[in-house]
Design a protein around this motif. Structure first.
Motif, PDB file in Angstrom:
ATOM      1  N   VAL A 293       3.290  -4.162   3.629  1.00  0.00           N
ATOM      2  CA  VAL A 293       4.039  -2.909   3.773  1.00  0.00           C
ATOM      3  C   VAL A 293       3.130  -1.741   3.426  1.00  0.00           C
ATOM      4  CG1 VAL A 293       5.958  -1.512   2.868  1.00  0.00           C
ATOM      5  CG2 VAL A 293       6.284  -3.960   3.253  1.00  0.00           C
ATOM      6  N   VAL A 294       3.248  -0.646   4.184  1.00  0.00           N
ATOM      7  CA  VAL A 294       2.583   0.621   3.881  1.00  0.00           C
ATOM      8  C   VAL A 294       3.661   1.690   3.766  1.00  0.00           C
ATOM      9  CG1 VAL A 294       0.954   2.386   4.652  1.00  0.00           C
ATOM     10  CG2 VAL A 294       0.476  -0.032   5.093  1.00  0.00           C
ATOM     11  N   LEU A 295       3.667   2.420   2.640  1.00  0.00           N
ATOM     12  CA  LEU A 295       4.660   3.470   2.399  1.00  0.00           C
ATOM     13  C   LEU A 295       3.963   4.816   2.271  1.00  0.00           C
ATOM     14  CD1 LEU A 295       6.932   1.682  -0.255  1.00  0.00           C
ATOM     15  CD2 LEU A 295       7.202   1.742   2.238  1.00  0.00           C
ATOM     16  N   LEU A 296       4.627   5.858   2.768  1.00  0.00           N
ATOM     17  CA  LEU A 296       4.049   7.202   2.794  1.00  0.00           C
ATOM     18  C   LEU A 296       4.940   8.164   2.014  1.00  0.00           C
ATOM     19  CD1 LEU A 296       1.791   9.010   4.158  1.00  0.00           C
ATOM     20  CD2 LEU A 296       3.491   9.493   5.925  1.00  0.00           C
ATOM     21  N   GLY A 297       4.329   9.035   1.231  1.00  0.00           N
ATOM     22  CA  GLY A 297       5.071  10.062   0.498  1.00  0.00           C
ATOM     23  C   GLY A 297       4.108  11.129   0.026  1.00  0.00           C
ATOM     24  N   GLY A 298       4.593  11.978  -0.880  1.00  0.00           N
ATOM     25  CA  GLY A 298       3.710  12.999  -1.430  1.00  0.00           C
ATOM     26  C   GLY A 298       4.335  14.366  -1.505  1.00  0.00           C
ATOM     27  N   ASP A 299       3.465  15.356  -1.611  1.00  0.00           N
ATOM     28  CA  ASP A 299       3.864  16.735  -1.888  1.00  0.00           C
ATOM     29  C   ASP A 299       4.054  17.524  -0.594  1.00  0.00           C
ATOM     30  OD1 ASP A 299       4.471  18.998  -3.309  1.00  0.00           O
ATOM     31  OD2 ASP A 299       2.383  19.553  -3.696  1.00  0.00           O
ATOM     32  N   LEU A 300       4.938  17.025   0.272  1.00  0.00           N
ATOM     33  CA  LEU A 300       5.319  17.712   1.498  1.00  0.00           C
ATOM     34  C   LEU A 300       6.838  17.726   1.586  1.00  0.00           C
ATOM     35  CD1 LEU A 300       2.880  16.180   4.165  1.00  0.00           C
ATOM     36  CD2 LEU A 300       2.788  18.488   3.222  1.00  0.00           C
ATOM     37  N   PRO A 301       7.429  18.657   2.325  1.00  0.00           N
ATOM     38  CA  PRO A 301       8.889  18.635   2.499  1.00  0.00           C
ATOM     39  C   PRO A 301       9.353  17.295   3.059  1.00  0.00           C
ATOM     40  CG  PRO A 301       7.970  20.707   3.312  1.00  0.00           C
ATOM     41  CD  PRO A 301       6.798  19.824   2.993  1.00  0.00           C
ATOM     42  N   ASP A 302      10.542  16.860   2.640  1.00  0.00           N
ATOM     43  CA  ASP A 302      11.057  15.554   3.062  1.00  0.00           C
ATOM     44  C   ASP A 302      11.118  15.417   4.579  1.00  0.00           C
ATOM     45  OD1 ASP A 302      11.300  14.842   0.434  1.00  0.00           O
ATOM     46  OD2 ASP A 302      13.467  15.152   0.313  1.00  0.00           O
ATOM     47  N   ASP A 303      11.514  16.504   5.268  1.00  0.00           N
ATOM     48  CA  ASP A 303      11.623  16.396   6.723  1.00  0.00           C
ATOM     49  C   ASP A 303      10.256  16.261   7.377  1.00  0.00           C
ATOM     50  OD1 ASP A 303      11.143  19.160   5.987  1.00  0.00           O
ATOM     51  OD2 ASP A 303      11.499  19.672   8.078  1.00  0.00           O
TER      52      ASP A 303
ATOM     53  N   VAL B 284       0.853  -1.197   0.000  1.00  0.00           N
ATOM     54  CA  VAL B 284       0.000   0.000   0.000  1.00  0.00           C
ATOM     55  C   VAL B 284       0.881   1.237   0.000  1.00  0.00           C
ATOM     56  CG1 VAL B 284      -1.571   1.402   1.411  1.00  0.00           C
ATOM     57  CG2 VAL B 284      -2.006  -1.034   1.117  1.00  0.00           C
ATOM     58  N   VAL B 285       0.529   2.227  -0.814  1.00  0.00           N
ATOM     59  CA  VAL B 285       1.176   3.540  -0.736  1.00  0.00           C
ATOM     60  C   VAL B 285       0.103   4.585  -0.413  1.00  0.00           C
ATOM     61  CG1 VAL B 285       3.011   2.949  -2.355  1.00  0.00           C
ATOM     62  CG2 VAL B 285       0.944   4.037  -3.224  1.00  0.00           C
ATOM     63  N   ILE B 286       0.476   5.551   0.407  1.00  0.00           N
ATOM     64  CA  ILE B 286      -0.392   6.681   0.729  1.00  0.00           C
ATOM     65  C   ILE B 286       0.323   7.940   0.278  1.00  0.00           C
ATOM     66  CG2 ILE B 286      -1.513   7.995   2.567  1.00  0.00           C
ATOM     67  CD1 ILE B 286      -1.690   5.417   4.187  1.00  0.00           C
ATOM     68  N   LEU B 287      -0.333   8.716  -0.589  1.00  0.00           N
ATOM     69  CA  LEU B 287       0.245   9.950  -1.117  1.00  0.00           C
ATOM     70  C   LEU B 287      -0.494  11.140  -0.539  1.00  0.00           C
ATOM     71  CD1 LEU B 287       0.806   9.129  -4.912  1.00  0.00           C
ATOM     72  CD2 LEU B 287       2.376   8.850  -2.981  1.00  0.00           C
ATOM     73  N   ILE B 288       0.267  12.052   0.065  1.00  0.00           N
ATOM     74  CA  ILE B 288      -0.300  13.265   0.649  1.00  0.00           C
ATOM     75  C   ILE B 288      -0.085  14.402  -0.334  1.00  0.00           C
ATOM     76  CG2 ILE B 288      -0.204  14.855   2.591  1.00  0.00           C
ATOM     77  CD1 ILE B 288       0.953  12.592   4.252  1.00  0.00           C
ATOM     78  N   GLU B 289      -1.134  14.747  -1.051  1.00  0.00           N
ATOM     79  CA  GLU B 289      -1.084  15.879  -1.979  1.00  0.00           C
ATOM     80  C   GLU B 289      -2.265  16.781  -1.648  1.00  0.00           C
ATOM     81  OE1 GLU B 289      -0.625  13.892  -5.804  1.00  0.00           O
ATOM     82  OE2 GLU B 289       1.544  14.126  -5.532  1.00  0.00           O
TER      83      GLU B 289
END
Length: 310
Positions: free
Chosen positions: A243-253, A155-160
């Motif tokens: 596995v669940v992975l998180l990413g998206g349109d936020l600063p890396d930190d 699973v991936v979760i994208l924060i945009e």
């Protein structure tokens, strides 16, 4: 790898491996060499030819877009973003016609966009084309050159501007019976509560900063992490992914701090909820700086070169 190693890894017979390798050698996708050993016997060794095939990934934006060209070894040999349609269209034509310094791609992965039109589609209508949502493009990159596909699925979760999720199991994207699976941003923890988009999207993060919250980013992160964990718990209850992975349109930190805070909130649930071993931990994307257009570029490899598990 040698024939014996491939046979053991793929659980096939050596004659079957030999037949497959002969076809790949003929197609220029694999090269053969000799493994150096301390004995007189030198086993035949096979490896991928990175330049044997290229995949093109395209993401359209209201003006311009982004492109990525990936070789068979997973290296991104070309990645550009354009703010004007003219430059964007010209770059696609040059790549398609093998005028960008690389052979023409064997196919193109296109991230579904509301900005698509007939003129845009005509740029690659002579190539095998695969349409993907943004989460699906990320999943494709992770499957082939990232974490792979663990038991239970990925699973991936994208924060945009909206919070989206994507799920892959047994090599297939889960899209739902009506194609709307993954729109988790509309989730609410209860009556009268705001949506996940309102609490944890990139749009809500920008609004928080604009209202003078720069000195209390940690407060936004704690709130967003708790709400994102609600989403992870819901997903785990339905699918139990590996596995669940998180990413998206936020600063890396900020992404990193969100992942850390989700881990803390996950442990805290054991105090008043249930043992959380069934809730998968949340990790970071393998290619945060180049997803999802990178994943779109490797989609043709998955669809055209790899065997289907179904």
């Amino acid at each position: 790898m040698t024939r014996q190693e491939l046979a053991a890894r793929l659980k096939l017979t050596e004659p079957a491996i030999t037949g497959i390798l002969q076809r790949l050698l003929g197609a220029g996708l694999v090269r053969q060499g000799k493994r150096q050993t301390k004995t007189r016997y030198q086993a035949a060794e096979f490896s991928l030819v990175p330049s044997g095939a290229y995949g093109l990934g395209i993401e359209r934006t209201p003006q311009g877009g982004a492109i990525a060209l990936c070789d068979l070894a997973g290296a991104m040999v070309l990645c550009e973003a354009f703010e004007r349609d003219e430059a964007f269209f010209d770059a696609i034509l040059r790549i398609r016609q093998a005028k960008a310094g690389f052979p023409a791609p064997l196919g193109v992965g296109v991230i579904i966009s509301s900005g698509a039109d007939d003129e845009f589609s005509a740029l690659f209508d002579d190539l095998p084309c695969f349409s993907l949502s943004k989460p699906e493009a990320v999943l494709a990159g992770e499957k082939l050159f990232g974490v792979g596909e663990p038991e239970g699925g990925l699973v991936v979760i994208l924060i945009e501007d909206r919070v989206q999720a994507g799920f892959m199991i047994n090599g297939r994207f889960y899209r739902g019976s009506h194609g709307r699976a993954g729109a988790i941003g509309a989730m609410r923890p209860g009556l009268g509560e705001g949506t996940l988009d309102m609490a944890a999207s990139a749009a809500s993060f920008r609004a928080f900063l604009a209202e003078g919250g720069a000195d209390d980013i940690e407060g936004w992160i704690k709130q967003a992490a708790r709400r994102l964990l609600d989403g992870v718990v819901t997903i785990a209850g339905f699918f139990s992914p590996g596995v669940v992975l998180l990413g998206g349109d936020l600063p890396d930190d900020v992404i990193k701090r969100l992942i850390d805070e989700i881990a803390k909130a996950r442990l805290e649930k054991e105090r008043y909820f249930v043992p959380t071993g069934w809730i998968p931990p949340v990790g970071a994307l393998s290619f945060p700086s180049r997803d999802p257009v990178y994943g779109a570029a490797v989609a043709p490899f998955i669809e055209l070169l790899l065997p289907k598990p179904y």
